[in-house]
Write an enzyme that holds these catalytic residues in place. Structure first.
Site, PDB file in Angstrom:
ATOM      1  N   THR A 195       6.718 -12.128   0.670  1.00  0.00           N
ATOM      2  CA  THR A 195       5.599 -11.818  -0.226  1.00  0.00           C
ATOM      3  C   THR A 195       5.905 -12.204  -1.670  1.00  0.00           C
ATOM      4  OG1 THR A 195       6.320  -9.506  -0.484  1.00  0.00           O
ATOM      5  CG2 THR A 195       4.731  -9.987   1.256  1.00  0.00           C
ATOM      6  N   TYR A 229       6.145  -7.954 -13.077  1.00  0.00           N
ATOM      7  CA  TYR A 229       6.563  -9.089 -12.253  1.00  0.00           C
ATOM      8  C   TYR A 229       6.950 -10.301 -13.073  1.00  0.00           C
ATOM      9  CZ  TYR A 229       6.491  -7.161  -7.699  1.00  0.00           C
ATOM     10  OH  TYR A 229       6.844  -6.430  -6.603  1.00  0.00           O
ATOM     11  N   VAL A 240       1.669 -10.346  -4.695  1.00  0.00           N
ATOM     12  CA  VAL A 240       0.499  -9.659  -4.120  1.00  0.00           C
ATOM     13  C   VAL A 240       0.879  -9.221  -2.702  1.00  0.00           C
ATOM     14  CG1 VAL A 240      -1.288 -10.710  -5.537  1.00  0.00           C
ATOM     15  CG2 VAL A 240      -0.479 -11.945  -3.528  1.00  0.00           C
ATOM     16  N   HIS A 241       1.978  -8.464  -2.623  1.00  0.00           N
ATOM     17  CA  HIS A 241       2.602  -8.111  -1.347  1.00  0.00           C
ATOM     18  C   HIS A 241       1.591  -7.715  -0.272  1.00  0.00           C
ATOM     19  CE1 HIS A 241       6.476  -7.932  -3.459  1.00  0.00           C
ATOM     20  NE2 HIS A 241       5.922  -7.113  -4.339  1.00  0.00           N
ATOM     21  N   ASP A 242       0.780  -6.703  -0.588  1.00  0.00           N
ATOM     22  CA  ASP A 242      -0.076  -6.101   0.436  1.00  0.00           C
ATOM     23  C   ASP A 242      -1.204  -7.028   0.876  1.00  0.00           C
ATOM     24  OD1 ASP A 242       1.535  -3.887   0.233  1.00  0.00           O
ATOM     25  OD2 ASP A 242       0.228  -2.849  -1.168  1.00  0.00           O
TER      26      ASP A 242
END
Length: 313
Positions: A195, A229, A240-242
């Protein structure tokens, strides 16, 4: 035929983009959202989820309130990356919800949604895994109703909240181990190794904000997170991991996965909450987890932009 989708979440800036991606994707039907402690308190994650759904015109989606703490041990601290309210201090820019949380708690809501579903349901946990561990422990007979878990969490090569542990798994290691190691539900794990590589630039966000009022409001939630970040990535962008995990739920195979045996460290040493991945090729693998190790990064960013750019408003 659309895939029924439940998102278990602790919004969270990247959670906000993930929920928006689900709402913008015709391949899935968002049938429920459940909240959990994590990036901020349960009260804030629940309020944020309700406000986000109001922004997206999805007040029809029930929101079940879940766990306010880990299964066993107290939560050491909340994340600071998302600001005091979870949305960089800009939660107030979202519309007030027209309704409150569902009368059913998170586990009860998920149970009833699974019981009512006429086809397999995908569940996307993008916060600590407490609610999912409770669901699977209390209602094991419903596991066949779950088509897949797509979990955002863990780090194969290291962590972000400690040297070895990623925030979601570290927040409740015992729950993470139950879900990822002890249960037998088909699971795809989306770790932060990938991610982070899928991070988007500040220019990407600026361009997205120009596409609609809804997109502009979402981008307006990013300042604190983006600043954090910038330090982590060393360039002007943010992870934007999720949203990456939801992209895999929406379009299975958009991420490239490899099966590996895993464990989660539940000790009280420096590795607590760490994902342990056995990458040795020669060992016997009686049980493995699909871990997404690669993707067409530019293609993924284009997919996210295309979907989020078509949000109404």
């Amino acid at each position: 035929m659309t895939t029924p989708l439940i998102i278990d979440t602790d919004p969270g800036v990247d959670d906000a983009l993930a929920i928006a991606l689900a709402a913008a994707s015709p391949e899935v039907e968002l049938i429920g959202v459940t909240t959990v402690f994590g990036n901020v308190s349960l009260e804030n994650t629940t309020r944020n989820a309700l406000r986000l759904l109001a922004l997206l015109g999805r007040d029809d989606v029930p929101v079940g309130v879940g766990a306010s703490r880990p299964l066993i041990h107290p939560h050491p601290h909340l994340s600071s990356a998302h600001g005091a309210d979870g949305l960089s201090g800009y939660a107030h820019t979202l519309p007030e919800p027209t309704r409150g949380p569902d009368h059913r708690d998170a586990v009860t809501l998920m149970r009833e949604l699974l019981e009512q579903a006429d086809r397999p349901v995908t569940i996307v946990p993008i916060g600590p895994l407490t609610n999912i561990a409770l669901l699977l422990a209390a209602h094991p007979h419903l596991k066949p109703k779950i088509g897949r878990l797509v979990v955002m969490g863990g780090g194969v090569q290291g962590g972000n909240v400690t040297a070895t542990a990623e925030f979601n798994l570290w927040s409740d290691p015992e729950a993470a181990r139950r879900v990822l190691v002890e249960e037998d539900v088909p699971t795809t794990l989306v770790p932060m190794d990938l991610t982070r590589r899928c991070a988007v630039s500040a220019q990407w966000l600026t361009d997205l904000a120009k596409t609609s009022d809804v997109a502009a409001t979402l981008v307006g939630l990013t300042p604190d997170y983006l600043e954090t970040y910038r330090r982590f990535l060393g360039w002007d962008g943010m992870a934007v991991h999720d949203a990456v995990a939801v992209a895999e739920a929406v379009r299975p195979g958009i991420l490239t996965s490899t099966p590996f045996p895993v464990d989660v460290d539940c000790s009280f040493g420096p590795n607590r909450g760490a994902l342990v991945v056995d990458q040795r090729l020669e060992v016997d693998k009686p049980k493995t987890l699909d871990i997404t190790m690669d993707a067409d990064l530019d293609g993924l960013r284009s997919f996210l932009f295309e979907r989020l750019a078509h949000l109404a408003g």
